[in-house]
Design a protein around this motif. Sequence first.
Motif, PDB file in Angstrom:
ATOM      1  N   ARG A  66       8.284  24.012  10.637  1.00 13.49           N
ATOM      2  CA  ARG A  66       7.480  23.827   9.118  1.00 13.49           C
ATOM      3  C   ARG A  66       7.832  25.300   8.261  1.00 13.49           C
ATOM      4  NH1 ARG A  66       7.466  18.326   9.542  1.00 13.49           N
ATOM      5  NH2 ARG A  66       7.357  17.546  11.127  1.00 13.49           N
ATOM      6  N   GLU A 109      -1.475   8.683   6.191  1.00 15.52           N
ATOM      7  CA  GLU A 109      -2.175   8.677   7.085  1.00 15.52           C
ATOM      8  C   GLU A 109      -3.232   9.935   6.585  1.00 15.52           C
ATOM      9  OE1 GLU A 109      -0.919   8.131  10.924  1.00 15.52           O
ATOM     10  OE2 GLU A 109       0.601   5.924  10.177  1.00 15.52           O
ATOM     11  N   PHE A 129       2.794  13.553  13.913  1.00 19.61           N
ATOM     12  CA  PHE A 129       3.946  13.564  13.120  1.00 19.61           C
ATOM     13  C   PHE A 129       4.219  14.556  12.157  1.00 19.61           C
ATOM     14  CE2 PHE A 129       3.295  11.112   9.363  1.00 19.61           C
ATOM     15  CZ  PHE A 129       2.018   9.956  10.006  1.00 19.61           C
ATOM     16  N   LYS A 130       2.279  14.833  11.898  1.00 20.99           N
ATOM     17  CA  LYS A 130       2.422  15.653  10.300  1.00 20.99           C
ATOM     18  C   LYS A 130       0.495  16.476  10.516  1.00 20.99           C
ATOM     19  CE  LYS A 130       0.561  12.605   7.032  1.00 20.99           C
ATOM     20  NZ  LYS A 130       0.211  11.854   5.812  1.00 20.99           N
ATOM     21  N   LYS A 165       8.005  -1.055  -2.033  1.00 20.25           N
ATOM     22  CA  LYS A 165       7.429  -0.178  -1.259  1.00 20.25           C
ATOM     23  C   LYS A 165       8.593   0.174  -0.689  1.00 20.25           C
ATOM     24  CE  LYS A 165       5.078   1.246   1.935  1.00 20.25           C
ATOM     25  NZ  LYS A 165       3.865   1.752   2.961  1.00 20.25           N
ATOM     26  N   LYS A 196       9.314  20.470   1.315  1.00 20.14           N
ATOM     27  CA  LYS A 196       9.109  21.436   2.241  1.00 20.14           C
ATOM     28  C   LYS A 196       9.970  20.893   3.393  1.00 20.14           C
ATOM     29  CE  LYS A 196       4.215  20.333   2.992  1.00 20.14           C
ATOM     30  NZ  LYS A 196       3.432  20.616   3.856  1.00 20.14           N
ATOM     31  N   GLU A 210       0.896  -0.873  -0.008  1.00 17.48           N
ATOM     32  CA  GLU A 210       0.141  -0.082  -0.090  1.00 17.48           C
ATOM     33  C   GLU A 210       0.332   1.171  -0.014  1.00 17.48           C
ATOM     34  OE1 GLU A 210       0.010   2.002   2.706  1.00 17.48           O
ATOM     35  OE2 GLU A 210       1.376   0.646   3.596  1.00 17.48           O
ATOM     36  N   PHE A 211       0.621   2.525  -0.733  1.00 16.87           N
ATOM     37  CA  PHE A 211       1.080   3.697  -0.883  1.00 16.87           C
ATOM     38  C   PHE A 211       0.008   5.009   0.566  1.00 16.87           C
ATOM     39  CE2 PHE A 211       2.324   0.991  -4.283  1.00 16.87           C
ATOM     40  CZ  PHE A 211       3.590   0.750  -3.820  1.00 16.87           C
ATOM     41  N   LEU A 212      -0.764   4.397   0.971  1.00 13.69           N
ATOM     42  CA  LEU A 212      -1.549   5.253   1.402  1.00 13.69           C
ATOM     43  C   LEU A 212      -0.972   6.379   2.606  1.00 13.69           C
ATOM     44  CD1 LEU A 212      -3.905   2.380   2.398  1.00 13.69           C
ATOM     45  CD2 LEU A 212      -4.078   3.183   0.359  1.00 13.69           C
ATOM     46  N   ASN A 258       9.434   4.482   0.026  1.00 12.12           N
ATOM     47  CA  ASN A 258       9.876   5.101   0.992  1.00 12.12           C
ATOM     48  C   ASN A 258      10.816   5.820   1.429  1.00 12.12           C
ATOM     49  OD1 ASN A 258       6.701   5.273   1.859  1.00 12.12           O
ATOM     50  ND2 ASN A 258       7.024   4.138   3.422  1.00 12.12           N
TER      51      ASN A 258
HETATM   52  C1  UGA Z   1       4.124   7.680   4.373  1.00 10.96           C
HETATM   53  C2  UGA Z   1       4.245   7.680   2.560  1.00 10.96           C
HETATM   54  O1  UGA Z   1       3.823   9.110   1.633  1.00 10.96           O
HETATM   55  C3  UGA Z   1       3.193   6.527   1.873  1.00 10.96           C
HETATM   56  O2  UGA Z   1       2.761   6.424   0.761  1.00 10.96           O
HETATM   57  C4  UGA Z   1       3.242   5.249   2.400  1.00 10.96           C
HETATM   58  O3  UGA Z   1       2.232   4.508   2.138  1.00 10.96           O
HETATM   59  C5  UGA Z   1       3.209   5.299   4.302  1.00 10.96           C
HETATM   60  O4  UGA Z   1       4.259   5.668   4.662  1.00 10.96           O
HETATM   61  C6  UGA Z   1       2.703   3.777   4.607  1.00 10.96           C
HETATM   62  O5  UGA Z   1       4.155   2.974   4.477  1.00 10.96           O
HETATM   63  O6  UGA Z   1       2.770   3.374   5.086  1.00 10.96           O
HETATM   64  P1  UGA Z   1       2.560   8.579   6.626  1.00 10.96           P
HETATM   65  O7  UGA Z   1       4.210   7.675   6.943  1.00 10.96           O
HETATM   66  O8  UGA Z   1       1.142   9.192   6.613  1.00 10.96           O
HETATM   67  O9  UGA Z   1       2.938   8.308   4.765  1.00 10.96           O
HETATM   68  O10 UGA Z   1       3.545  10.550   6.076  1.00 10.96           O
HETATM   69  P2  UGA Z   1       3.571  11.332   4.783  1.00 10.96           P
HETATM   70  O11 UGA Z   1       2.786  11.726   4.548  1.00 10.96           O
HETATM   71  O12 UGA Z   1       4.255  10.655   3.811  1.00 10.96           O
HETATM   72  O13 UGA Z   1       5.126  12.064   5.451  1.00 10.96           O
HETATM   73  C7  UGA Z   1       5.430  11.493   6.432  1.00 10.96           C
HETATM   74  C8  UGA Z   1       6.666  12.809   7.619  1.00 10.96           C
HETATM   75  O14 UGA Z   1       7.371  13.412   6.554  1.00 10.96           O
HETATM   76  C9  UGA Z   1       5.718  13.734   7.895  1.00 10.96           C
HETATM   77  O15 UGA Z   1       6.309  13.625   9.248  1.00 10.96           O
HETATM   78  C10 UGA Z   1       6.073  15.083   6.913  1.00 10.96           C
HETATM   79  O16 UGA Z   1       5.752  15.702   7.940  1.00 10.96           O
HETATM   80  C11 UGA Z   1       6.849  15.115   6.589  1.00 10.96           C
HETATM   81  N1  UGA Z   1       7.740  15.720   5.236  1.00 10.96           N
HETATM   82  C12 UGA Z   1       6.238  15.343   4.213  1.00 10.96           C
HETATM   83  C13 UGA Z   1       7.656  16.658   5.118  1.00 10.96           C
HETATM   84  O17 UGA Z   1       8.701  16.411   6.159  1.00 10.96           O
HETATM   85  N2  UGA Z   1       8.532  17.452   4.130  1.00 10.96           N
HETATM   86  C14 UGA Z   1       7.614  17.109   2.999  1.00 10.96           C
HETATM   87  O18 UGA Z   1       7.523  18.092   2.130  1.00 10.96           O
HETATM   88  C15 UGA Z   1       7.034  16.431   3.141  1.00 10.96           C
END
Ligand code: UGA
Length: 457
Positions: free
Chosen positions: A437, A163, A345-346, A230, A277, A159-161, A234
């Motif tokens: 941020r 949260e 965490f986000k 996968k 970002k 999956e590539f979802l 990541n």
């Molecule tokens: C991540 C991947 O984006 C999904 O594709 C994957 O399916 C998932 O892990 C997983 O393995 O289940 P997620 O952990 O929900 O998803 O969060 P992201 O939106 O990817 O953000 C991860 C972290 O990176 C957060 O702490 C966010 O604040 C940070 N981030 C993200 C940055 O610091 N800068 C950015 O430009 C983007």
Amino acid sequence: MKNGKLKVAIIGTGYVGLTTGLALAYLGHKVTCVDQNVQIIDRLRNNEATIFETGLEELLQETSARMMFIEDLQEIANYPDIIIIAVGTPAKPSGGTDLRYVEEAAREIGKFLIPSPLTIVVNKSTVPIGTARRVDMIIKEELSKREAEADFCVASNPEFLREGTALHDTFYPDRIVAGADDLRAVNLLRRLYAPILEQTFIPPRVIPRPRGYSLPPFLTTSPTSAELTKYAANAFLATKISFINEFAEVAEHVGADINEVARGIGLDKRIGPGFLKAGVGWGGSCFPKDVCSILFTGKKYGLDMPLVSAAVKVNCRQRKKIIEKLGQTLKEIRGSTIGVLGLAFKPDTDDVRGSPAIEIIRELLDLGAVVKVYDPVAMDNYRRSFPEQELIYASSVEETASDSDALLLLTDWDVFLHIPWSEIGAMMRSPVFIDGRNFLPATRMRGWGFTYLGMGC
Ligand code: UGA
């Protein structure tokens, strides 16, 4: 079942299992979700959302006729065409992955399978390379224990979802990866996802189809390639963030603005604007764990993966940079009151696993600061997860700011954009604002009297 609809059992009702189950039920499949946790199953039976996720409650209501929630796979009423393993794969202290729950699920499946019809067992959990083979072996072991035979094959369908947007990402993916050696598994997975691949469904009201969305490719690979895809996805995204964070440091030294630089490179189609970002670094339950896991796998093969290792190193440094900036501005952290805005965490999740806030708060406490915290949704989770941290839980941004020596913004929650910042500085002992941020408008914040520091701008 008729109309191409399938009977699906999903083991595990976390982010992946529950959102996948709801989406598949919405598309017309008959879905049974299985979880050993009785409380979770009870709440789901009452259509109560067990995780914080956009659209979840609405979909629970809408799909209740096609969804079943049970505690034990052996209780299932309809024999499934597909069994999806979507259980947790926590990290071990060694950096490897704890496959206990995946193996347990495989054992349960082995006890359950019947000679026919064909059953496809799908690994959706993020699992180390070779887990599809391991699941296949465990199922065969269980079958031989009871001297039974069954027609089954194991596929890997990562999956590539994300949260917070997990349902959106399920309905409108960039691609679907089906890793299987057996063509029958590929065909059944294609049937399972046909409404998504062809976008033939009416979008749920709460999860509209994005404008200009084009049909996602269905990529067939070997199970091993799917598993590695996968981790590569990541690790690449984490490295991309660390890359921009490394340049944020350069920007600070040369007097550039990293947000402008990110825009400048992101418009190059070969680079793309996502995950550029700069800030306090990546966290969550996936990137930190998956990056460690692939480094662990690399080590097993004698590979030190210097690029991914460096991404981790840069990420650790980002947390420290916040403390350094604070130290340089306040001179003395001991005895000062620091307000932390954002514990998740986000944004759009109440998940605090791997959150940058954890280490930063720990460091502040070690340095002798009084720490006040505020998060619009993740406070309860944080308090439950870190009861040992002595913190003041504030009920608003204003309360966090009041009499604080500095504010640190660690999660880019939209609500923080709508705070009357022009009035906040006056409530503080000193109007120091460190934006982890790069989220708030720097020039305006400075105009409102803040000593405002961003990350690379
Ligand atoms: C991540 C991947 O984006 C999904 O594709 C994957 O399916 C998932 O892990 C997983 O393995 O289940 P997620 O952990 O929900 O998803 O969060 P992201 O939106 O990817 O953000 C991860 C972290 O990176 C957060 O702490 C966010 O604040 C940070 N981030 C993200 C940055 O610091 N800068 C950015 O430009 C983007």
